[in-house]
Design a protein around this motif. Structure first.
Motif, short mmCIF file in Angstrom:
data_model
loop_
_atom_site.label_atom_id
_atom_site.label_comp_id
_atom_site.label_asym_id
_atom_site.label_seq_id
_atom_site.Cartn_x
_atom_site.Cartn_y
_atom_site.Cartn_z
N ASP A 123 -39.85 -33.66 1.30
CA ASP A 123 -39.43 -32.39 0.77
C ASP A 123 -38.21 -31.89 1.54
O ASP A 123 -38.33 -31.51 2.71
CB ASP A 123 -40.58 -31.38 0.89
CG ASP A 123 -40.27 -30.05 0.23
OD1 ASP A 123 -39.09 -29.78 -0.06
OD2 ASP A 123 -41.22 -29.26 0.03
N PRO A 124 -37.02 -31.88 0.95
CA PRO A 124 -35.83 -31.42 1.66
C PRO A 124 -35.90 -29.95 2.08
O PRO A 124 -35.22 -29.54 3.03
CB PRO A 124 -34.70 -31.65 0.66
CG PRO A 124 -35.22 -32.67 -0.30
CD PRO A 124 -36.69 -32.42 -0.39
N VAL A 125 -36.72 -29.16 1.41
CA VAL A 125 -36.83 -27.74 1.75
C VAL A 125 -37.60 -27.54 3.04
O VAL A 125 -37.22 -26.74 3.90
CB VAL A 125 -37.48 -26.96 0.60
CG1 VAL A 125 -37.71 -25.50 1.00
CG2 VAL A 125 -36.63 -27.04 -0.66
N THR A 126 -38.69 -28.29 3.22
CA THR A 126 -39.56 -28.11 4.39
C THR A 126 -39.33 -29.15 5.48
O THR A 126 -39.69 -28.93 6.63
CB THR A 126 -41.04 -28.18 3.98
OG1 THR A 126 -41.34 -29.52 3.54
CG2 THR A 126 -41.35 -27.20 2.86
N GLY A 127 -38.79 -30.31 5.11
CA GLY A 127 -38.66 -31.42 6.05
C GLY A 127 -39.93 -32.23 6.18
O GLY A 127 -40.01 -33.12 7.03
N GLY A 128 -40.95 -31.95 5.37
CA GLY A 128 -42.22 -32.66 5.44
C GLY A 128 -42.23 -33.93 4.60
O GLY A 128 -41.55 -34.03 3.58
N GLY A 129 -43.04 -34.90 5.02
CA GLY A 129 -43.23 -36.12 4.26
C GLY A 129 -44.44 -35.99 3.35
O GLY A 129 -45.47 -35.44 3.73
N TYR A 130 -44.31 -36.48 2.11
CA TYR A 130 -45.42 -36.42 1.17
C TYR A 130 -46.52 -37.41 1.54
O TYR A 130 -46.24 -38.51 2.05
CB TYR A 130 -44.93 -36.68 -0.25
CG TYR A 130 -44.00 -35.61 -0.79
CD1 TYR A 130 -44.26 -34.26 -0.58
CD2 TYR A 130 -42.86 -35.96 -1.51
CE1 TYR A 130 -43.41 -33.28 -1.07
CE2 TYR A 130 -42.01 -34.97 -2.02
CZ TYR A 130 -42.29 -33.64 -1.79
OH TYR A 130 -41.45 -32.68 -2.28
N ASP A 131 -47.77 -37.03 1.23
CA ASP A 131 -48.92 -37.77 1.76
C ASP A 131 -49.17 -39.11 1.09
O ASP A 131 -49.91 -39.93 1.64
CB ASP A 131 -50.18 -36.92 1.66
CG ASP A 131 -50.32 -35.96 2.84
OD1 ASP A 131 -49.46 -36.00 3.74
OD2 ASP A 131 -51.29 -35.18 2.86
#
Length: 334
Positions: free
Chosen positions: A296-304
């Motif tokens: 997610d470019p908005v949060t910097g998180g990787g999808y599970d």
């Protein structure tokens, strides 16, 4: 497309002054699931790899190291699950979390930017290095931590002994060239087994062992590539001569391939291994079976995970660290 560089925003979001939360619903931390040694150790690996960490990342290293030393008992074993109420949910053991903790401590001891963290991590690593696990992947993870120590301190006898035993735990390759894997099935973080053989062969000068690890990694990359893209073994695993599901693919598999291929490039100087690292980074950018961006470019998180319907949009610790780890390798590519 937005480029991922060294984006630690979500890892910071998942962390507090105790450790690293395991799960998130989308990008929102699910505190009731608490913390686990597995993920804290993964976090320590990636932050310790940063050559010029920010003040926030230094603080994460301190936090994660403190968590691991709190989880470790006098025998060198580790507890794994800590509730949000700061109560341990289990007893010390030598499961995969022990191996991950040893990997994190070994990486911090060898690479962390803070001298005092390196010293304390080495002390905790040494306290656990005399233990051995009956679990194959626990031994492989611990062996990778030992390899990190040996690259920084080649005279470390405890690290050398642990790496040797980890390589022996992997076992001999099968004779069938269509399935040379030393087990009749692939499960998770499979490339770590090949990587520990590569590290052990490289650091000991054992060319036969190095070549065996390289052959296994070559095969593993091949069977997990479809139409020029990585299509990794899903959570259900894959048994020899059995059906293979296409989904649910996990980021940890891609990150393990990136780690192992980067290690192969370092050991051999062969730039073709860097193409596999690029392929791993591409998986997160959408070069996968669903043509889906896996972060997610908005949060910097990787999808599970990658499902048949697209990404699982939850952004937990394991997947976010897998993303960061892979991009650490990718950003060093020529």
């Amino acid at each position: 497309m937005t480029t991922f560089t060294s984006d630690y925003r979500h890892l910071i979001r998942l962390s507090d002054d105790t450790g690293l939360f395991e799960h998130a619903r989308h990008a929102v931390v699910r505190r009731h699931h608490g913390y686990c040694t597995d993920d804290v150790a993964r976090g320590l690996v990636v932050v310790s790899r940063e050559p010029r960490p920010s003040r926030r990342l230094i603080r994460l290293s301190e936090c994660y190291l403190t968590f691991l030393t709190h989880a470790q008992d006098d025998s060198g074993a580790f507890r794994n699950r800590l509730g949000f109420d700061r109560r341990w949910r289990d007893h010390p053991g030598l499961g995969d979390w022990w191996g991950r903790a040893m990997w994190g401590l070994g990486t911090a001891a060898a690479r962390d930017a803070s001298p005092w963290i390196r010293e304390e991590a080495l002390s905790a690593f040494a306290a656990g290095a005399g233990r051995r696990s009956s679990h194959l992947r626990a031994m492989a993870f611990a062996g990778l931590g030992a390899a990190e120590v040996l690259r920084a301190a080649p005279d470390s006898a405890v690290a050398a002994a642990l790496l040797t035993d980890a390589a022996e735990a992997v076992g001999m390759s099968a004779e069938d060239p269509s399935w040379p894997w030393p087990q009749p099935h692939l499960t998770y973080a499979n490339a770590a087994l090949a990587e520990v053989l590569i590290a052990a062969g490289d650091l000991s000068g054992d060319r036969h062992l190095l070549d065996r690890g390289l052959r296994l990694l070559t095969w593993l990359c091949g069977v997990q590539t479809r139409d020029g893209r990585f299509s990794v073994v899903p959570t259900a695993g894959w048994r020899r001569d059995g059906p293979r599901d296409r989904y649910d693919q996990q980021p940890i598999e891609v990150a393990a391939l990136a780690d192992a291929c980067a290690a192969a490039a370092l050991a051999t100087g062969d730039p073709s291994w860097l193409d596999e690292v690029r392929r791993a980074a591409g998986w997160f950018y959408g070069a996968n079976d669903a043509n889906a961006l896996m972060w997610d470019p908005v949060t910097g998180g990787g999808y599970d995970g990658l499902t048949g319907h697209g990404p699982n949009l939850n952004q937990g610790a394991e997947s976010t660290i897998a993303l960061i780890s892979t991009m650490q390798h990718a950003r060093t590519l020529p």
